[in-house]
Enzyme design. Structure first.
Site, short mmCIF file in Angstrom:
data_model
loop_
_atom_site.label_atom_id
_atom_site.label_comp_id
_atom_site.label_asym_id
_atom_site.label_seq_id
_atom_site.Cartn_x
_atom_site.Cartn_y
_atom_site.Cartn_z
N TYR A 230 -15.16 3.53 7.53
CA TYR A 230 -15.61 2.22 7.20
C TYR A 230 -17.07 1.68 7.76
O TYR A 230 -17.42 0.74 8.12
CB TYR A 230 -14.56 1.13 7.91
N CYS B 197 -3.88 2.64 -4.23
CA CYS B 197 -4.97 3.57 -3.43
C CYS B 197 -5.01 4.81 -3.88
O CYS B 197 -4.00 5.54 -4.00
CB CYS B 197 -4.45 3.28 -1.90
N ASP C 285 -13.07 2.23 -0.97
CA ASP C 285 -12.33 2.52 0.34
C ASP C 285 -13.12 3.76 0.94
O ASP C 285 -14.33 3.84 1.11
CB ASP C 285 -10.71 3.16 -0.17
N HIS C 286 -12.47 4.16 2.15
CA HIS C 286 -13.14 5.15 2.88
C HIS C 286 -14.30 5.96 2.31
O HIS C 286 -14.35 6.46 1.26
CB HIS C 286 -12.14 6.20 3.68
N HIS D 96 -7.48 0.07 -4.13
CA HIS D 96 -8.76 0.68 -3.21
C HIS D 96 -9.18 1.86 -3.83
O HIS D 96 -8.28 2.73 -4.15
CB HIS D 96 -7.78 1.25 -1.91
N HIS E 16 0.93 -1.15 -0.11
CA HIS E 16 -0.17 0.13 0.05
C HIS E 16 0.90 1.08 0.08
O HIS E 16 1.81 1.19 0.68
CB HIS E 16 -1.08 -0.18 1.22
C1 DNO Z 1 -6.59 2.86 6.53
C2 DNO Z 1 -6.02 1.70 5.27
C3 DNO Z 1 -4.68 1.34 5.74
C4 DNO Z 1 -4.35 0.14 4.88
C5 DNO Z 1 -2.97 -0.26 5.23
C6 DNO Z 1 -2.54 -1.43 4.33
O1 DNO Z 1 -7.66 2.99 6.29
O2 DNO Z 1 -5.96 2.27 4.16
O3 DNO Z 1 -4.77 0.94 7.08
O4 DNO Z 1 -5.10 -0.91 4.98
O5 DNO Z 1 -2.14 0.55 4.98
O6 DNO Z 1 -1.34 -2.02 5.00
#
Ligand code: DNO
Length: 357
Positions: free
Chosen positions: A333, A245, A319-320, A274, A207
């Protein structure tokens, strides 16, 4: 392409597997075992029990996010060899349980950072935001405390409470370390682990740093196209790949995310994506938004099209998201906004499929 959804086991999530199963198009979850201290082996029986629970709800467990890297490995301490052996044993145990892809990061001391986990935006929802001046120069343990106070009782990956007391000392350690030594430590880890990635048919997906610039004087390494090229060149196994990401890389307006996807996904080096959107206030502030292109600065259609056109056949997760409709969940989340994100991304994907026929 498989659409998955992040999920935390053992009651550490407001979102249930039953709910995830009802999101159209989602086939599995990105699971984790945050209760196991970083560096310890994940035991086969525990992994299988988690998989059974997930499978019993009609979902797959092909992705783990994350198997975190012990700080001693990042620091290059002599204890790293034993910790890397543990890591490899965990990889083997995950392979035996049908896991195909491991998401991890090589961020020193802490995972992602935000200054506010519940910033109100115009539509009345709240989002996570980053204001550089509010963070840099502050005691990270104090930041950790303030993040935990906004976490609604859920764990915050990368900000585990037991790590807080050690943070300041770790930061001092890394400030003394030339960045090339940090890269050497990444290479050492990859050289040790990648032969087992081949043996166990496991894709490794690093990531990027979030945010993708320096904070607290720590080395930040996976931040832009050049650094990703350097990272991928450290070990040429196709299993040595990326979690692309969009929100992390896209926080820097100089990063052309669709073009990065075209470059790295067409090389078969993007294993996991992501997808989220953000609104930037240059040079270094941003807040997260709904997934829709119109809501932020990233062109989500171009992002999905770049994945699609590059023949991407890995995993995508929303993602978020925003916290909407009164939901009380781990910041970023919740169920609702991420489920909206899933359907939007799948709509874009279907359009790409049909237009390319
Ligand atoms: C946060 C996530 C990170 C991600 C890690 C992957 O919300 O995007 O915690 O899971 O960096 O190792």
């Amino acid at each position: 392409m498989k659409m998955i959804f992040r999920w935390f086991p053992n009651g550490d999530d407001s979102v249930t597997l039953d709910q995830i199963r009802q999101i159209p198009g989602v086939s599995g979850v990105a699971a984790c075992m945050p209760h196991i201290p970083v560096g310890e082996v994940w035991q086969q029986d525990d992994i299988l029990a988690m998989r059974r629970e997930i499978n019993d709800h009609g979902l797959e467990m092909e992705v783990i996010e994350s198997v975190n890297i012990h700080e001693d490995i990042k620091k290059g301490l002599p204890s790293r060899d034993r910790l890397i052996e543990n890591y490899i044993t965990t990889v083997r145990n995950l392979h035996n349980a049908g896991v195909r892809c491991i998401c991890y990061n090589f961020m020193p001391v802490m995972d992602w950072a935000r200054s506010d986990l519940a910033r109100p935006i115009e539509d009345g929802s709240t989002v996570m935001s980053y204001h550089h001046a509010d963070l840099d120069g502050l005691d990270p343990a104090a930041i950790g405390d303030s993040m935990h106070s906004e976490a609604r009782g859920f764990s915050l990956p990368g900000w585990e409470r037991e790590r807080m007391p050690q943070m300041s000392a770790d930061i001092c350690f890394y400030r003394e370390m030339p960045v090339e030594c940090y890269w050497d430590n990444i290479r050492y880890f990859l050289d040790a682990v990648m032969p087992y990635a081949d043996m166990y048919d496991m894709k490794f997906a690093i990531h990027p740093d979030d945010p993708p610039w320096q904070l607290f004087g720590l080395p930040k390494v996976i931040t832009n196209a050049d650094s990703i090229r350097k990272f991928l060149g450290l070990n040429n196994s196709s299993r040595n790949g990326l979690t692309l990401c969009t929100g992390s890389l896209g926080a820097n307006g100089d990063n052309d995310v669709p073009s990065m996807i075209r470059e790295f996904a067409s090389q078969g080096r993007v294993h996991f994506a992501h997808l989220r959107n953000i609104k930037r206030t240059p040079p270094r502030d941003f807040h997260e938004t709904a997934h829709l292109s119109a809501c932020g600065d990233l062109d989500m259609f171009e992002i999905v099209r770049a994945l699609h056109d590059s023949g991407f056949d890995g995993y995508i997760r929303p993602d978020h998201g925003r916290m909407i409709w009164g939901e009380q969940a781990r910041p970023g989340y919740g169920l609702y906004d991420r489920a909206l994100g899933v359907e939007y991304i799948l709509g874009l994907w279907e359009a790409c499929e049909k237009f390319s026929r």
